[in-house]
Design an enzyme around this catalytic site. Structure first.
Site, PDB file in Angstrom:
ATOM      1  N   ARG A 168      -4.097  -6.965   6.786  1.00 41.71           N
ATOM      2  CA  ARG A 168      -3.918  -5.993   5.706  1.00 41.71           C
ATOM      3  C   ARG A 168      -4.218  -6.507   4.293  1.00 41.71           C
ATOM      4  O   ARG A 168      -4.096  -5.749   3.342  1.00 41.71           O
ATOM      5  CB  ARG A 168      -2.496  -5.394   5.713  1.00 41.71           C
ATOM      6  CG  ARG A 168      -2.156  -4.720   7.022  1.00 41.71           C
ATOM      7  CD  ARG A 168      -1.066  -3.704   6.853  1.00 41.71           C
ATOM      8  NE  ARG A 168       0.223  -4.280   6.564  1.00 41.71           N
ATOM      9  CZ  ARG A 168       1.337  -3.582   6.513  1.00 41.71           C
ATOM     10  NH1 ARG A 168       1.301  -2.273   6.703  1.00 41.71           N
ATOM     11  NH2 ARG A 168       2.488  -4.159   6.255  1.00 41.71           N
ATOM     12  N   ASP A 169      -4.585  -7.764   4.150  1.00 43.86           N
ATOM     13  CA  ASP A 169      -4.954  -8.225   2.806  1.00 43.86           C
ATOM     14  C   ASP A 169      -6.085  -9.249   2.901  1.00 43.86           C
ATOM     15  O   ASP A 169      -6.050 -10.281   2.223  1.00 43.86           O
ATOM     16  CB  ASP A 169      -3.730  -8.815   2.090  1.00 43.86           C
ATOM     17  CG  ASP A 169      -3.931  -8.901   0.580  1.00 43.86           C
ATOM     18  OD1 ASP A 169      -4.843  -8.227   0.053  1.00 43.86           O
ATOM     19  OD2 ASP A 169      -3.177  -9.644  -0.074  1.00 43.86           O
ATOM     20  N   LEU A 170      -7.066  -8.916   3.739  1.00 44.58           N
ATOM     21  CA  LEU A 170      -8.208  -9.830   3.865  1.00 44.58           C
ATOM     22  C   LEU A 170      -9.031  -9.751   2.594  1.00 44.58           C
ATOM     23  O   LEU A 170      -9.446  -8.667   2.178  1.00 44.58           O
ATOM     24  CB  LEU A 170      -9.084  -9.420   5.053  1.00 44.58           C
ATOM     25  CG  LEU A 170      -8.645  -9.843   6.448  1.00 44.58           C
ATOM     26  CD1 LEU A 170      -9.643  -9.331   7.465  1.00 44.58           C
ATOM     27  CD2 LEU A 170      -8.509 -11.353   6.553  1.00 44.58           C
TER      28      LEU A 170
END
Ligand SMILES: Nc1ncnc2c1ncn2[C@@H]1O[C@H](COP(=O)(O)OP(=O)(O)OP(=O)(O)O)[C@@H](O)[C@H]1O
Ligand SMILES: [Mg+2]
EC number: 2.7.11.1
Length: 344
Positions: A168-170
């Site tokens: 979710r925060d690549l």
């Protein structure tokens, strides 16, 4: 080599980072200690339940992984410290020290004595090459590096999704680099920062059946806008959001497209859509106009036809048209292999 990462989880949400070199360990290798967040000088730490949640999410995700992957940061050990008390954290811990933190994270309000200082120490691989932004943007473009990075990142993502973890925060800031020992091989990338990640549990219908990350719908809109898929902006998404983020990263890497961080003024790898003088995140532009056609590649020779087709699919407005992480890994291996045989 390992990294000791300290999070003052009762500290100020505006994290300050420093590193210091510690003494050599018994094996002769060094280890580093990193303090990720601390109260502003001379100030009492502000109580921030979101700091607790970020730290616990990282612990939950990394401790849920039973095996190791060369391109995913490995958690060696996690230690919880409250004032003078120290305790090793294990997956499924339920100690009196730890439960108030879980309550804090669930309720979104501090559920422990606010005078206590909690720290969570993460002992993990130490990455000596900075992050992917720094690595790519301080070197000349290299097809070999690009191919190696694409394969490493798709392999990491397939591993995470197989382990039911949606990152979710690549983004390139969260992809760390370990320099190669001989300086000849390409460096090793490590996907890090699991503070926003989500571990999907088994499907509600059959608890025995492992959850499919591509069918588990999440509703917390989170991430970093330039890498966020259109459906994340709306708050209804699956693991295909990670595929979109990786699409933005790979597109930016291949074409050297950069954005500037408004706070730090740092140049970051990230694709975007230009609207007049405005720079708009791809996901946001697609949400506003789902029929919008992405004009990529921007530069003629930055990618071949297959890569162009794959990127268009990864950045598709419809998550179902995006490949899943396993298909993506296979497609990139095929593209790399064709490029290699064509070159030799
Ligand atoms: N294992 C590691 N090895 C080397 N450096 C690391 C490691 N983990 C984190 N760092 C450094 O700390 C930075 C922040 O780490 P991370 O992304 O995990 O935390 P964060 O919550 O996003 O903090 P920040 O808000 O400072 O980015 C990384 O960009 C990197 O420079
Ligand atoms: Mg980060």
């Amino acid at each position: 080599m390992c990294e000791l990462q300290l999070r003052h989880i009762t500290g100020d949400a505006r994290a300050r980072t420093f590193r210091e070199r510690d003494c050599a360990n018994q094996n002769g290798g060094g280890h580093k200690r990193k303090k990720l967040s601390e109260p502003e000088d001379g100030q009492q730490p502000a109580q921030a339940p979101e700091n607790v949640e970020l730290a616990l999410r990282e612990f939950w995700a990394l401790s849920s992984i039973q095996s190791q992957h060369p391109n995913v940061i490995h958690l060696e050990e996690c230690v919880l410290q409250r004032d003078g008390t120290v305790q090793r954290m294990l997956h499924g811990s339920s100690s009196a020290l730890y439960l108030p933190l879980v309550e804090t994270s669930l309720k979104g309000e501090i559920a422990f004595d606010p005078r206590s200082t909690y720290c969570l120490w993460f002992v993990m691989d130490f990455c000596d090459g900075g992050d992917m932004n720094e690595y790519i943007l301080t070197r000349r473009p290299s097809r070999r590096t690009n191919t190696s990075f694409m394969l490493q990142l798709s392999s990491a993502l397939a591993f995470l999704h197989k382990n039911q973890i949606i990152h979710r925060d690549l983004k390139p800031d969260n992809i760390l680099v370990c320099k190669s020992r001989d300086g000849i091989d390409e460096p090793t990338l490590k996907v890090a920062d699991f503070g926003l990640s989500k571990v999907c549990s088994s499907s509600g219908l059959n608890p025995e059946e492992p959850a499919s990350v591509n069918k588990s719908f999440l509703s917390t809109a989170c991430g970093t806008d330039f890498y966020m898929a259109p459906e994340v902006w709306e708050g209804h998404y699956t693991a295909k959001a990670d595929i979109f983020a990786l699409g933005v990263i790979l597109w930016a890497m291949l074409e050297r497209i950069t954005i500037t961080d408004t706070h730090t003024k740092k140049r970051l790898l990230g694709g975007y859509v230009q609207r007049g003088t405005q720079v708009v995140p791809v996901g946001q532009a697609l949400l506003e106009n789902p029929k919008m056609e992405l004009l990529l590649p921007i530069k003629k020779k930055s990618m071949n036809r297959r890569m162009k087709q794959l990127l268009h699919q990864m950045l598709s407005v419809n998550p179902q048209e995006r490949p899943d992480a396993f298909q993506l890994e296979l497609r990139l291996i095929q593209i790399a292999f064709r490029d290699y045989t064509w070159e030799t």
